[in-house]
Write a protein that holds these residues in place. Structure first.
Motif, PDB file in Angstrom:
ATOM      1  N   ARG A 198       0.829  -1.208   0.000  1.00  0.00           N
ATOM      2  CA  ARG A 198       0.000   0.000   0.000  1.00  0.00           C
ATOM      3  C   ARG A 198       0.866   1.261   0.000  1.00  0.00           C
ATOM      4  O   ARG A 198       0.461   2.288  -0.524  1.00  0.00           O
ATOM      5  CB  ARG A 198      -0.937  -0.017   1.198  1.00  0.00           C
ATOM      6  CG  ARG A 198      -1.993  -1.132   1.082  1.00  0.00           C
ATOM      7  CD  ARG A 198      -2.693  -1.351   2.403  1.00  0.00           C
ATOM      8  NE  ARG A 198      -3.335  -0.134   2.864  1.00  0.00           N
ATOM      9  CZ  ARG A 198      -4.507   0.288   2.438  1.00  0.00           C
ATOM     10  NH1 ARG A 198      -5.181  -0.433   1.576  1.00  0.00           N
ATOM     11  NH2 ARG A 198      -5.016   1.408   2.878  1.00  0.00           N
TER      12      ARG A 198
ATOM     13  N   ALA B 215       1.815   1.676  -3.514  1.00  0.00           N
ATOM     14  CA  ALA B 215       0.670   2.176  -4.279  1.00  0.00           C
ATOM     15  C   ALA B 215       0.380   3.641  -3.983  1.00  0.00           C
ATOM     16  O   ALA B 215      -0.210   4.335  -4.796  1.00  0.00           O
ATOM     17  CB  ALA B 215      -0.564   1.328  -3.960  1.00  0.00           C
TER      18      ALA B 215
ATOM     19  N   LEU C 184      -1.322   4.425  -1.155  1.00  0.00           N
ATOM     20  CA  LEU C 184      -2.519   4.444  -0.305  1.00  0.00           C
ATOM     21  C   LEU C 184      -2.157   4.685   1.154  1.00  0.00           C
ATOM     22  O   LEU C 184      -2.995   5.059   1.954  1.00  0.00           O
ATOM     23  CB  LEU C 184      -3.286   3.123  -0.453  1.00  0.00           C
ATOM     24  CG  LEU C 184      -3.834   2.864  -1.852  1.00  0.00           C
ATOM     25  CD1 LEU C 184      -4.379   1.452  -1.965  1.00  0.00           C
ATOM     26  CD2 LEU C 184      -4.913   3.868  -2.207  1.00  0.00           C
TER      27      LEU C 184
ATOM     28  N   PRO D 202      -1.715   8.319  -5.421  1.00  0.00           N
ATOM     29  CA  PRO D 202      -1.726   7.054  -6.158  1.00  0.00           C
ATOM     30  C   PRO D 202      -1.923   7.253  -7.670  1.00  0.00           C
ATOM     31  O   PRO D 202      -1.252   6.603  -8.474  1.00  0.00           O
ATOM     32  CB  PRO D 202      -2.924   6.306  -5.562  1.00  0.00           C
ATOM     33  CG  PRO D 202      -3.112   6.890  -4.218  1.00  0.00           C
ATOM     34  CD  PRO D 202      -2.626   8.304  -4.277  1.00  0.00           C
TER      35      PRO D 202
ATOM     36  N   VAL E  47       0.285   3.407 -11.330  1.00  0.00           N
ATOM     37  CA  VAL E  47       0.296   2.007 -10.931  1.00  0.00           C
ATOM     38  C   VAL E  47      -1.139   1.479 -11.041  1.00  0.00           C
ATOM     39  O   VAL E  47      -2.081   2.253 -11.056  1.00  0.00           O
ATOM     40  CB  VAL E  47       0.783   1.823  -9.473  1.00  0.00           C
ATOM     41  CG1 VAL E  47       2.200   2.306  -9.337  1.00  0.00           C
ATOM     42  CG2 VAL E  47      -0.132   2.529  -8.503  1.00  0.00           C
TER      43      VAL E  47
ATOM     44  N   MET F  72      -3.770  -1.640  -9.388  1.00  0.00           N
ATOM     45  CA  MET F  72      -3.811  -2.560  -8.257  1.00  0.00           C
ATOM     46  C   MET F  72      -4.984  -3.521  -8.415  1.00  0.00           C
ATOM     47  O   MET F  72      -6.067  -3.126  -8.834  1.00  0.00           O
ATOM     48  CB  MET F  72      -3.952  -1.744  -6.973  1.00  0.00           C
ATOM     49  CG  MET F  72      -3.796  -2.550  -5.718  1.00  0.00           C
ATOM     50  SD  MET F  72      -3.261  -1.448  -4.375  1.00  0.00           S
ATOM     51  CE  MET F  72      -3.501  -2.495  -2.966  1.00  0.00           C
TER      52      MET F  72
ATOM     53  N   PHE G  87      -7.295  -5.847  -6.092  1.00  0.00           N
ATOM     54  CA  PHE G  87      -7.594  -5.996  -4.673  1.00  0.00           C
ATOM     55  C   PHE G  87      -8.062  -7.414  -4.357  1.00  0.00           C
ATOM     56  O   PHE G  87      -8.551  -8.128  -5.223  1.00  0.00           O
ATOM     57  CB  PHE G  87      -8.686  -5.016  -4.252  1.00  0.00           C
ATOM     58  CG  PHE G  87      -8.256  -3.582  -4.326  1.00  0.00           C
ATOM     59  CD1 PHE G  87      -7.709  -2.957  -3.221  1.00  0.00           C
ATOM     60  CD2 PHE G  87      -8.390  -2.858  -5.496  1.00  0.00           C
ATOM     61  CE1 PHE G  87      -7.309  -1.644  -3.278  1.00  0.00           C
ATOM     62  CE2 PHE G  87      -7.990  -1.540  -5.576  1.00  0.00           C
ATOM     63  CZ  PHE G  87      -7.452  -0.933  -4.455  1.00  0.00           C
TER      64      PHE G  87
ATOM     65  N   LYS H 231      -9.078   5.994  -6.065  1.00  0.00           N
ATOM     66  CA  LYS H 231      -7.867   6.809  -5.947  1.00  0.00           C
ATOM     67  C   LYS H 231      -6.857   6.390  -7.006  1.00  0.00           C
ATOM     68  O   LYS H 231      -6.205   7.219  -7.629  1.00  0.00           O
ATOM     69  CB  LYS H 231      -7.235   6.614  -4.561  1.00  0.00           C
ATOM     70  CG  LYS H 231      -7.789   7.540  -3.505  1.00  0.00           C
ATOM     71  CD  LYS H 231      -6.979   7.343  -2.231  1.00  0.00           C
ATOM     72  CE  LYS H 231      -7.624   8.029  -1.057  1.00  0.00           C
ATOM     73  NZ  LYS H 231      -7.004   7.611   0.201  1.00  0.00           N
ATOM     74  N   ILE H 232      -6.710   5.065  -7.171  1.00  0.00           N
ATOM     75  CA  ILE H 232      -5.743   4.574  -8.148  1.00  0.00           C
ATOM     76  C   ILE H 232      -6.223   4.869  -9.574  1.00  0.00           C
ATOM     77  O   ILE H 232      -5.443   5.182 -10.448  1.00  0.00           O
ATOM     78  CB  ILE H 232      -5.482   3.071  -7.919  1.00  0.00           C
ATOM     79  CG1 ILE H 232      -4.668   2.925  -6.631  1.00  0.00           C
ATOM     80  CG2 ILE H 232      -4.745   2.452  -9.089  1.00  0.00           C
ATOM     81  CD1 ILE H 232      -4.377   1.514  -6.229  1.00  0.00           C
TER      82      ILE H 232
END
Lengths: 347, 279
Positions: free
Chosen positions: A47, A50, A52, A72, A77, A79, A81, B176-177
């Motif tokens: 994280r 990332a 976060l 982020p 990048v 991600m 989850f 957010k990403i």
């Protein structure tokens, strides 16, 4: 495609130190698996990469650009989850397109990229469905697709396979590896599953209590574990540990057996000998196990036994080779690992 | 779930319906008779022949003896007030709940508890100071004066907060990403997920707004701004004058219809929403 450099990253939540200075250099296109028991800080590390979470100290560089202070979205990048985090009110297409839409890509470009990623993952026929109409494996693919369409510098996987059933997990594992190879995207993959770690990673980071206990290739970790934690964590069934003392350049086990293993240590120094269950050979003149439990796995059987002094020893032997209540095993010297009893470090 | 078919549930339901529906039935029937029938004290159970004239009298001019506001005007006022109150309450509580749940800022919980405490202070309790403030702001006799003091809702804020807390934090992180800012996330993710809650709350808040009595009675003297609930009671005179019950009942029936319509229409809509969205 990019390199990733993690330098001296620490993380503190209030008074709890979660990460104690992690250094990691990832080359372009490499798949790094971060593995460890729960609470070892592996997810926190991911994280932080990332964006976060923010690192208390230390820095993160992606493609030689310092991103430590960036949001982020600015790090480029993607991600995946653990629970996939697909937006439930959007179709698969919309889910995959959302990141591109926000970045202001043209509709044609979005359609092309989504179609390409969907083709790669074989989910073209699912594009108009909502996440709740998909099975676990399909959701997993969509989550991957959402990462792929962005064509990011870095893939981050946060235990993406742990919500799947055992069979699907194996299939998806192979698929992730194939995709990662094909796309050549630098990846970090967090898992608590050592089989996943061994099969997926170009290199592993074994985390223990907020530290990287060892960073090496899977085979290096398996054959030369850096300490007793790594030795016990990687490999199934776990490595056997036998306490012993140095005596005239050899190791005297508690059972009285003297093993001519040389280590540059003074007499009386306490050590721990490690041997993997599959390396124990049946034969007399070594240790005698009182058999407690047999776990037949087909061609092989896992034997759980006890030594005279109460130490538990597990051996993996060909099925049908256990004669009765006791089993004599010998310890091949070239398969032994010697650790310092106090620090647990490999000698 | 379904047991053997029994008559008891139907009987009980029938009794319940009768108890609730009978007064309304009396009102509807009463609104179709002339003034003298009801004036005599009769309670007719069958429709009379004066329906059209009663309803048009109520719609256009109110009860003849007292010069009241036409029901048409009052209905528009009530509708506007109820919609503004419901929409305003939802808008304010959605945004304040969003702030409390998804942002970390100093005194966040203090802000939340301050909102929460206002649950104990409904309009009736703070009516004198509120009136004073409205007078000072020169907002009496206006639609804004009717709506603004009723527009903040601790209940709705609380409800939305509880709902937002059930939204998995991974959605925020994924957004957010993806590069979605706070407003974008609100518009693209939080709002669509809240649709069913918004629909359910709208029904409740619309009826709350529609039924407002004390505050409109106090803040508005201008009869052209009168709401139907207030207007209806003003039609009932005191003293010697004979009330035109037929017209009053016609007005009452008209006052009933918009909330009923909202319940019926929105209910369909939010049940549909309940079936279609899922986390």
């Amino acid at each position: 495609m990019a390199t990733l450099n993690v330098a001296g990253v620490t993380k503190r939540f209030g008074t709890t130190q979660v990460l104690h200075g992690i250094d990691l250099d990832v080359t372009d296109g490499e798949m790094i698996v971060i593995v460890g028991a729960s609470g070892c800080g592996k997810s926190t590390l991911l994280r932080i990469v990332a964006g976060l979470e923010t690192a208390t100290t230390g820095s993160i560089r992606i493609e030689e650009r310092d991103v430590t202070a960036l949001e982020p979205a600015e790090r480029d990048v993607a991600m995946v989850f653990q629970n996939y985090a697909l937006y439930p009110h959007m179709t698969v297409f919309q889910n995959m397109a959302y990141g591109l839409k926000i970045r202001g890509r043209s509709p044609e470009d979005i359609r092309r990229r989504v179609a390409e990623a969907a083709g790669m993952l074989e989910i073209q026929h699912l594009l108009e469905r909502r996440p709740r109409q998909l099975s676990g494996g399909q959701r997993q693919r969509v989550a991957m697709g959402r990462a792929i369409v962005r064509d990011p510098k870095l893939f981050l996987f946060d235990e993406p396979l742990s919500n799947l059933d055992a069979k699907l997990r194996v299939t998806m594992r192979a698929e992730i590896k194939r995709l990662q190879r094909r796309l050549g995207v630098t990846s970090l993959f967090v898992t608590h599953d050592q089989v996943e770690a061994m099969t997926l990673g170009d290199r592993l980071v074994v985390m223990h209590q907020g530290r990287a206990a060892q960073i090496a290739t899977p085979m290096e970790i398996w054959s030369h574990p850096a300490d007793t934690y790594v030795a016990g964590f990687i490999g199934s069934p776990s490595m056997n540990f036998l306490p012993g003392v140095m005596e005239a350049g050899a190791v005297r086990l508690e059972t009285g057996l003297l093993l001519p293993v040389s280590a540059p240590l003074a007499d009386g120094h306490k050590v721990t000998l490690g041997i993997r269950p599959e390396h124990l050979l049946i034969g007399n003149g070594g240790l005698t196990l009182a058999v407690e439990l047999l776990e037949p796995l087909g061609g092989e059987t896992v034997v759980h036994g006890k030594l005279d002094n109460g130490t538990t020893v597990v051996a993996k032997v060909p099925t049908g080779s256990v004669p009765g209540d006791t089993l004599g095993v010998i310890l091949p010297l070239d398969k032994l690992h010697i650790f310092d009893a106090e620090s647990g470090l490999r000698l | 779930m379904l047991e053997k078919r029994s008559l008891w549930p139907y009987l009980w339901l029938g009794i319940g319906v009768l108890i609730f529906a009978f007064p309304i039935y009396i009102t509807v029937i009463g609104s179709t008779h002339d003034i003298s029938t009801i004036g005599r004290g009769d309670v007719p159970l069958l429709p009379g022949g004066h329906g059209v004239e009663n309803y048009s009298a109520a719609w256009a001019g109110g009860a003849g003896r007292f010069t009241t506001t036409p029901a048409a005007v009052m209905l528009v006022n009530s509708l506007l007030m109820a919609v503004l109150i419901a929409a305003g309450k939802i808008a304010i509580s959605l945004t304040s709940a969003y702030a409390v749940v998804f942002f970390r800022f100093p005194f966040r919980m203090l802000a939340f508890w301050l909102i929460f405490i206002t649950l104990m202070l409904p309009v009736e309790v703070r009516i004198i100071p509120t009136f004073q403030v409205m007078v000072n702001l020169d907002m009496t006799n206006s639609m804004a004066g009717l709506v603004v003091p009723l527009i903040a809702s601790a209940t709705a804020t609380l409800l939305f907060r509880q709902f937002f807390l059930t939204i998995p934090p991974e959605y925020v992180e994924a957004a957010k990403i993806d590069g979605a800012g706070p407003m974008r996330f609100f518009k693209d993710v939080v709002l669509p997920l809240s649709v069913t809650n918004i629909a359910a709350l709208f029904v409740i808040l619309f009826i709350y707004g529609w039924n407002q009595y004390l505050w409109p009675l106090l803040i508005v003297n201008d009869r052209s701004l009168e709401t139907i609930v207030v207007g209806l009671t003003k039609m009932i005179g005191t003293g010697d004058a004979q009330n035109e019950w037929n017209v009053i009942m016609a007005t009452a029936v008209m006052a009933l219809l918009p909330p009923v319509a909202v319940v019926v229409l929105m209910q369909r809509w939010f049940i549909k929403g309940l079936v279609e969205t899922e986390k």
